[in-house]
Motif scaffolding. Structure first.
Motif, PDB file in Angstrom:
ATOM      1  N   LEU A 100       0.835  -1.046  -0.091  1.00 33.99           N
ATOM      2  CA  LEU A 100       0.178  -0.198   0.052  1.00 33.99           C
ATOM      3  C   LEU A 100       0.803   1.095  -0.039  1.00 33.99           C
ATOM      4  O   LEU A 100       1.742   1.167   0.722  1.00 33.99           O
ATOM      5  CB  LEU A 100      -1.014   0.159   1.354  1.00 33.99           C
ATOM      6  N   SER A 101       0.371   2.322  -0.773  1.00 33.67           N
ATOM      7  CA  SER A 101       1.049   3.523  -0.528  1.00 33.67           C
ATOM      8  C   SER A 101       0.936   4.147   0.693  1.00 33.67           C
ATOM      9  O   SER A 101      -0.086   3.800   1.374  1.00 33.67           O
ATOM     10  CB  SER A 101       0.589   4.463  -1.819  1.00 33.67           C
ATOM     11  N   GLN A 102       1.885   5.134   0.813  1.00 33.49           N
ATOM     12  CA  GLN A 102       1.695   6.010   2.395  1.00 33.49           C
ATOM     13  C   GLN A 102       0.250   6.660   2.266  1.00 33.49           C
ATOM     14  O   GLN A 102      -0.455   6.833   3.443  1.00 33.49           O
ATOM     15  CB  GLN A 102       2.889   6.976   2.459  1.00 33.49           C
ATOM     16  N   ARG A 103       0.014   7.211   1.104  1.00 39.66           N
ATOM     17  CA  ARG A 103      -1.385   7.991   0.887  1.00 39.66           C
ATOM     18  C   ARG A 103      -2.367   6.984   1.241  1.00 39.66           C
ATOM     19  O   ARG A 103      -3.368   7.452   1.917  1.00 39.66           O
ATOM     20  CB  ARG A 103      -1.363   8.443  -0.407  1.00 39.66           C
ATOM     21  N   ASP A 104      -2.537   5.802   0.607  1.00 41.77           N
ATOM     22  CA  ASP A 104      -3.669   4.898   1.097  1.00 41.77           C
ATOM     23  C   ASP A 104      -3.487   4.404   2.616  1.00 41.77           C
ATOM     24  O   ASP A 104      -4.694   4.481   3.214  1.00 41.77           O
ATOM     25  CB  ASP A 104      -3.506   3.703   0.229  1.00 41.77           C
ATOM     26  N   LYS A 105      -2.434   4.066   2.964  1.00 47.13           N
ATOM     27  CA  LYS A 105      -2.450   4.027   4.729  1.00 47.13           C
ATOM     28  C   LYS A 105      -2.869   5.118   5.377  1.00 47.13           C
ATOM     29  O   LYS A 105      -3.486   5.183   6.260  1.00 47.13           O
ATOM     30  CB  LYS A 105      -0.837   3.587   4.894  1.00 47.13           C
ATOM     31  N   ASP A 106      -2.468   6.284   5.190  1.00 46.63           N
ATOM     32  CA  ASP A 106      -3.072   7.488   5.693  1.00 46.63           C
ATOM     33  C   ASP A 106      -4.441   7.797   5.629  1.00 46.63           C
ATOM     34  O   ASP A 106      -4.929   8.347   6.656  1.00 46.63           O
ATOM     35  CB  ASP A 106      -2.458   8.906   5.395  1.00 46.63           C
ATOM     36  N   ARG A 107      -5.189   7.254   4.654  1.00 44.07           N
ATOM     37  CA  ARG A 107      -6.634   7.299   4.452  1.00 44.07           C
ATOM     38  C   ARG A 107      -7.359   6.318   5.061  1.00 44.07           C
ATOM     39  O   ARG A 107      -8.638   6.402   5.143  1.00 44.07           O
ATOM     40  CB  ARG A 107      -7.044   7.382   2.893  1.00 44.07           C
ATOM     41  N   MET A 108      -6.628   5.276   5.494  1.00 51.06           N
ATOM     42  CA  MET A 108      -7.589   3.850   6.207  1.00 51.06           C
ATOM     43  C   MET A 108      -7.977   4.165   7.420  1.00 51.06           C
ATOM     44  O   MET A 108      -7.392   5.119   8.213  1.00 51.06           O
ATOM     45  CB  MET A 108      -6.422   2.916   5.825  1.00 51.06           C
ATOM     46  N   VAL A 109      -9.301   3.885   7.377  1.00 48.70           N
ATOM     47  CA  VAL A 109     -10.035   3.739   8.835  1.00 48.70           C
ATOM     48  C   VAL A 109     -10.319   2.259   8.980  1.00 48.70           C
ATOM     49  O   VAL A 109     -10.696   1.610   8.160  1.00 48.70           O
ATOM     50  CB  VAL A 109     -11.140   4.691   8.909  1.00 48.70           C
ATOM     51  N   THR A 110     -10.662   2.219  10.309  1.00 46.45           N
ATOM     52  CA  THR A 110     -11.283   0.877  11.034  1.00 46.45           C
ATOM     53  C   THR A 110     -12.722   1.102  10.952  1.00 46.45           C
ATOM     54  O   THR A 110     -13.278   2.007  11.122  1.00 46.45           O
ATOM     55  CB  THR A 110     -10.640   0.631  12.379  1.00 46.45           C
ATOM     56  N   VAL A 111     -13.319  -0.043  10.509  1.00 50.52           N
ATOM     57  CA  VAL A 111     -14.906  -0.238  10.291  1.00 50.52           C
ATOM     58  C   VAL A 111     -15.151  -0.740  11.714  1.00 50.52           C
ATOM     59  O   VAL A 111     -15.282  -2.093  11.852  1.00 50.52           O
ATOM     60  CB  VAL A 111     -15.328  -0.939   9.081  1.00 50.52           C
ATOM     61  N   GLY A 112     -15.834   0.211  12.652  1.00 46.51           N
ATOM     62  CA  GLY A 112     -16.008  -0.263  13.972  1.00 46.51           C
ATOM     63  C   GLY A 112     -14.512  -0.552  14.478  1.00 46.51           C
ATOM     64  O   GLY A 112     -13.572  -0.436  14.075  1.00 46.51           O
ATOM     65  N   VAL A 131     -18.152   1.544   5.219  1.00 46.25           N
ATOM     66  CA  VAL A 131     -18.227   1.989   6.647  1.00 46.25           C
ATOM     67  C   VAL A 131     -19.459   2.296   6.966  1.00 46.25           C
ATOM     68  O   VAL A 131     -20.141   1.525   7.933  1.00 46.25           O
ATOM     69  CB  VAL A 131     -17.361   3.366   6.865  1.00 46.25           C
ATOM     70  N   SER A 132     -20.371   2.960   6.302  1.00 44.88           N
ATOM     71  CA  SER A 132     -21.674   3.282   6.588  1.00 44.88           C
ATOM     72  C   SER A 132     -22.520   2.160   6.604  1.00 44.88           C
ATOM     73  O   SER A 132     -23.346   1.984   7.485  1.00 44.88           O
ATOM     74  CB  SER A 132     -22.285   4.345   5.596  1.00 44.88           C
ATOM     75  N   ARG A 133     -22.465   1.168   5.589  1.00 42.73           N
ATOM     76  CA  ARG A 133     -23.195   0.038   5.297  1.00 42.73           C
ATOM     77  C   ARG A 133     -23.101  -0.967   6.641  1.00 42.73           C
ATOM     78  O   ARG A 133     -23.982  -1.628   7.105  1.00 42.73           O
ATOM     79  CB  ARG A 133     -22.976  -0.515   4.097  1.00 42.73           C
ATOM     80  N   ILE A 134     -21.822  -0.820   7.073  1.00 39.05           N
ATOM     81  CA  ILE A 134     -21.546  -2.044   8.189  1.00 39.05           C
ATOM     82  C   ILE A 134     -21.888  -1.367   9.291  1.00 39.05           C
ATOM     83  O   ILE A 134     -22.421  -2.260  10.375  1.00 39.05           O
ATOM     84  CB  ILE A 134     -20.053  -2.495   8.004  1.00 39.05           C
ATOM     85  N   THR A 135     -21.629  -0.281   9.816  1.00 43.60           N
ATOM     86  CA  THR A 135     -21.715   0.399  11.294  1.00 43.60           C
ATOM     87  C   THR A 135     -23.120   1.171  11.388  1.00 43.60           C
ATOM     88  O   THR A 135     -23.499   1.399  12.826  1.00 43.60           O
ATOM     89  CB  THR A 135     -20.745   1.487  11.303  1.00 43.60           C
ATOM     90  N   ASP A 136     -23.715   1.591  10.391  1.00 42.26           N
ATOM     91  CA  ASP A 136     -25.076   2.275  10.584  1.00 42.26           C
ATOM     92  C   ASP A 136     -26.017   1.190  11.513  1.00 42.26           C
ATOM     93  O   ASP A 136     -26.459  -0.043  10.935  1.00 42.26           O
ATOM     94  CB  ASP A 136     -25.794   2.633   9.285  1.00 42.26           C
ATOM     95  N   PRO A 137     -26.542   1.811  12.447  1.00 39.43           N
ATOM     96  CA  PRO A 137     -27.294   0.887  13.339  1.00 39.43           C
ATOM     97  C   PRO A 137     -28.755   0.402  12.709  1.00 39.43           C
ATOM     98  O   PRO A 137     -29.225  -0.663  13.113  1.00 39.43           O
ATOM     99  CB  PRO A 137     -27.696   1.636  14.649  1.00 39.43           C
ATOM    100  N   HIS A 138     -29.256   1.137  11.651  1.00 38.80           N
ATOM    101  CA  HIS A 138     -30.438   0.949  11.100  1.00 38.80           C
ATOM    102  C   HIS A 138     -30.233  -0.327  10.155  1.00 38.80           C
ATOM    103  O   HIS A 138     -31.142  -1.010   9.951  1.00 38.80           O
ATOM    104  CB  HIS A 138     -30.814   1.867  10.299  1.00 38.80           C
ATOM    105  N   HIS A 139     -29.154  -0.976   9.755  1.00 40.82           N
ATOM    106  CA  HIS A 139     -28.659  -1.863   8.953  1.00 40.82           C
ATOM    107  C   HIS A 139     -28.949  -3.268   9.774  1.00 40.82           C
ATOM    108  O   HIS A 139     -28.766  -4.321   9.110  1.00 40.82           O
ATOM    109  CB  HIS A 139     -27.392  -1.784   8.158  1.00 40.82           C
ATOM    110  N   HIS A 140     -28.483  -3.242  10.929  1.00 36.81           N
ATOM    111  CA  HIS A 140     -28.355  -4.406  11.739  1.00 36.81           C
ATOM    112  C   HIS A 140     -27.583  -5.480  11.255  1.00 36.81           C
ATOM    113  O   HIS A 140     -27.924  -6.774  11.345  1.00 36.81           O
ATOM    114  CB  HIS A 140     -30.032  -4.874  11.941  1.00 36.81           C
ATOM    115  N   VAL A 141     -26.523  -5.135  11.032  1.00 35.42           N
ATOM    116  CA  VAL A 141     -25.521  -6.194  10.397  1.00 35.42           C
ATOM    117  C   VAL A 141     -25.069  -7.156  11.484  1.00 35.42           C
ATOM    118  O   VAL A 141     -24.501  -6.787  12.466  1.00 35.42           O
ATOM    119  CB  VAL A 141     -24.081  -5.403   9.900  1.00 35.42           C
TER     120      VAL A 141
END
Length: 255
Positions: A100-112, A131-141
């Motif tokens: 991964l490029s440093q730019r991609d590493k800097d943009r990365m976030v954890t999903v939850g 991120v939104s699809r997995i963590t949004d509480p309305h989706h009950h993943v």
């Protein structure tokens, strides 16, 4: 992913034509990884070797990166400052693969997040939609955890988890009581259980078992949606790069 230099330049949107891109290369106005390159067919990985034109860094249109990490214990799901590192803390971002490029590493976030002691499946991405699809509480993943407690579990404990229990949550310094949604709970051994949650509060699994008088001594997330860690063949600390794939479809969440 390797591209020929003229292909890369044509995709940046900087040049009005393929001919203009080629002429810039022939004129020595383009560098790859710090060196002037006059070969328009030169092949390289744009994620690891920066390209400049007349001193300006060039980028391809933004491509998202998504990884699955088999998180080991002892890593934090946050960016750390120098003081935190001096205390011996280590972020999961130190486990990102070298390609991964440093730019991609800097943009990365954890999903939850998984707390420092918790192991197992962790999604890291640059894609806000994931991120939104997995963590949004309305989706009950659904998220599946393997839990080991210090003392034996009883059927009453499992029944309480299935009905929902009251836990204390702290938000902005204020403590409130939250009744958890019904969970799927199955006993695997005297002190072992599998629990599936459809919500994600901070340290929720540990708090749920604590409310029943049980201390969790081992916690491992084994699945998110339809994607199971055991099917990926990842050793602890290893990542699987799913960039370019429909990650949400793999998890059964593409709706």
């Amino acid at each position: 992913m390797k591209l020929r230099l003229h292909q890369f330049l044509s995709q940046t949107g900087v040049f009005g034509s393929k001919r203009a891109a080629k002429e810039a290369v022939w004129a020595g106005e383009v560098t790859v990884n710090g060196s002037v390159t006059k070969d328009i067919s030169f092949q390289f990985n744009p994620r690891t070797k920066p390209v400049t034109y007349r001193g300006n860094l060039l980028h391809l249109p933004e491509e998202h990166v998504t990884l699955i990490l088999n998180k080991p214990p002892g890593y934090l799901c946050s960016r750390l400052n120098k003081h935190e590192r001096s205390l011996g803390k280590t972020p999961v971002f130190d486990l990102l693969p070298d390609h991964l490029s440093q730019r991609d590493k800097d943009r990365m976030v954890t999903v939850g997040r998984l707390d420092e002691a918790t192991t197992g499946m962790l999604v890291l991405t640059t894609d806000g939609r994931v991120v939104s699809r997995i963590t949004d509480p309305h989706h009950h993943v659904p998220k599946v955890y393997l839990v080991r407690t210090a003392e034996p579990l009883g059927e009453d404990d499992l029944g309480a988890l299935r009905n929902g229990v009251e836990i204390e949550l702290e938000v902005n310094g204020e403590v409130s009581t939250h009744r958890t949604q019904p969970a799927e709970a199955h006993q695997l051994a005297e002190c072992d259980a599998q629990i599936t949650l459809h919500e994600g509060k901070k340290r929720q699994v540990r708090r749920m078992f604590s409310s029943l008088g049980h201390k969790v001594i081992d916690l491992h997330r084994t699945a998110i949606g339809d994607l199971w860690l055991e099917d990926l063949g990842l050793r602890e600390g290893d990542c699987l790069d799913l960039s370019g794939m429909n990650v949400l479809a793999l998890m059964g969440l593409n709706d």
